[in-house]
Design an enzyme around this catalytic site. Structure first.
Site, PDB file in Angstrom:
ATOM      1  N   ARG A 157     -23.695  32.446  26.202  1.00 31.85           N
ATOM      2  CA  ARG A 157     -23.846  33.777  25.616  1.00 31.85           C
ATOM      3  C   ARG A 157     -22.785  34.090  24.562  1.00 31.85           C
ATOM      4  NH1 ARG A 157     -27.941  32.724  27.697  1.00 31.85           N
ATOM      5  NH2 ARG A 157     -29.240  34.048  29.023  1.00 31.85           N
ATOM      6  N   LEU A 158     -22.080  33.084  24.077  1.00 29.09           N
ATOM      7  CA  LEU A 158     -21.121  33.274  22.988  1.00 29.09           C
ATOM      8  C   LEU A 158     -21.837  33.056  21.655  1.00 29.09           C
ATOM      9  CD1 LEU A 158     -17.902  31.580  24.427  1.00 29.09           C
ATOM     10  CD2 LEU A 158     -18.495  34.015  24.338  1.00 29.09           C
TER      11      LEU A 158
END
Length: 214
Positions: A192-193
């Site tokens: 989720r970066l």
């Protein structure tokens, strides 16, 4: 309540780094658009969501088809008397968004909508298939109608009326050009970066570029 907590996907197909992006967001949009088109030519890569602020004060989003883009902006066509047309007449601030899941990408465009010239609207209308032209004439978009049969009967009558004749563009149907003020590119990344790069228009017609936290 339906629990969707376990719906997860890891995004790992690409990256978006400052070292590899152009100074102009339209150039990057063009690159992404054709990369998605080449990756999956069967989909409608030009499908986009248009969000407006309605006359009732609520935002509303719907999917339409992008028909042209350039340094000037993004063009789509619709009925000027439709719900979105009336919304843009009152408040031209709109948002366009593209979601291309096959490449794990989104583009979000904040801009100002204005009607295209009549020549541009006429040119595109003339290029449409006859059925699409008649559909634009027969449909009072967003208005309440009594039934499907009502619409189909009116279409049959129009087909008779225009048999062997040119179908003129209705005055209440045409294009909108959305001039971008901000364009954000989102590339899915692992854990989720995600990569988020935002272009913002400047007074000298250049673009500032910022990285946003995911």
């Amino acid at each position: 309540m339906n629990d969707l907590s376990n719906y997860r996907k890891s995004y790992e197909k690409s990256e978006l780094l400052e070292a590899n992006i152009p100074e102009d967001p339209i150039n990057l949009f063009n690159r992404w658009f054709h990369e998605v088109e080449d990756f999956d030519g069967s989909g409608e890569v030009n499908a986009m969501t248009v969000s407006t602020i309605g006359l009732d004060g609520f935002p509303k989003s719907r999917v339409v088809l992008l028909k042209k883009f350039s340094e000037e902006g993004f063009i789509f066509y619709t009925n000027y008397n439709s719900e979105k047309g009336k919304a843009m007449a009152q408040n031209p601030n709109v948002c366009l968004s593209f979601f291309w899941p096959e490449m794990e990408r989104q583009v979000i465009i904040k801009g100002i909508a204005q009607k295209t010239s009549e020549n541009i609207s006429d040119g595109y209308f003339d290029s449409r298939p006859e059925g699409s032209k008649l559909g634009a004439v027969v449909s009072n978009q967003s208005e309440v109608i009594p039934s499907r049969t009502f619409l189909e009967d009116n279409l049959k009558q129009l087909e008779k009326d225009y048999e062997g004749k040119a179908i003129p563009r209705p005055e209440n149907w045409g294009g909108y050009l959305v001039t971008p003020l901000q364009v954000e590119f989102w590339q899915g990344r692992a854990n989720r970066l995600h990569d988020r790069i935002r272009y913002t228009s400047q007074s000298d017609f250049s673009w500032s570029i910022d990285r946003l936290a995911p």
